[in-house]
Scaffold this active site. Sequence first.
Site, mmCIF file in Angstrom:
data_model
loop_
_atom_site.group_PDB
_atom_site.id
_atom_site.type_symbol
_atom_site.label_atom_id
_atom_site.label_comp_id
_atom_site.label_asym_id
_atom_site.label_seq_id
_atom_site.Cartn_x
_atom_site.Cartn_y
_atom_site.Cartn_z
ATOM 1 N N CYS A 65 0.839 -1.210 0.000
ATOM 2 C CA CYS A 65 0.000 0.000 0.000
ATOM 3 C C CYS A 65 0.869 1.253 0.000
ATOM 4 O O CYS A 65 1.469 1.595 1.009
ATOM 5 C CB CYS A 65 -0.920 -0.059 1.222
ATOM 6 S SG CYS A 65 -1.718 1.493 1.654
ATOM 7 N N CYS A 68 -0.018 4.032 2.439
ATOM 8 C CA CYS A 68 0.343 3.674 3.819
ATOM 9 C C CYS A 68 1.759 4.145 4.140
ATOM 10 O O CYS A 68 2.040 4.616 5.236
ATOM 11 C CB CYS A 68 0.270 2.154 4.023
ATOM 12 S SG CYS A 68 -1.404 1.482 3.887
#
Length: 148
Positions: A65, A68
């Site tokens: 991700c 993230c």
Amino acid sequence: MAAKPTTRCPNCGTLNRIASQAEGVPRCGKCKEPLPWVVDATRDTFAAELRASVPVLVDFWAPWCGPCRMVSPAVAAVAEDLAGKLKVVKLDIDTAPAIADEHGVQGIPLLVLFRDGGEGRAPGRRGSRLLSCANGFDSALVAATARA
Ligand SMILES: [Zn+2]
């Protein structure tokens, strides 16, 4: 078993090992100042890590991700700013899909604040914006938990 992570004391620079604890907050072994408290949880330790004497901010993330990775430094900065007042628990949802389901995680990054059994959510970009203004974070924490 992996070695316990070490955290450098922002006050005196000493490296400390942080042990799991349900009471109090981790403090520097040398100068006794509170340490930034960031732990990586697993599906086996997650429930125990949520039990703390300060609010717990959970960072649901995964290695694939990209957003993230952008949120992560902001989370670390908040942990340092709020040393002694906040615990950060990072959970790689790929290793714990059942926990992600249990908490209704539909997309990441997702920051969820747990406090006294309540929770407040700050998904994605809203989460990173929330975290980027660390000065307002204390009141943001209160607002987030009040809505829970
Ligand atoms: Zn220190």
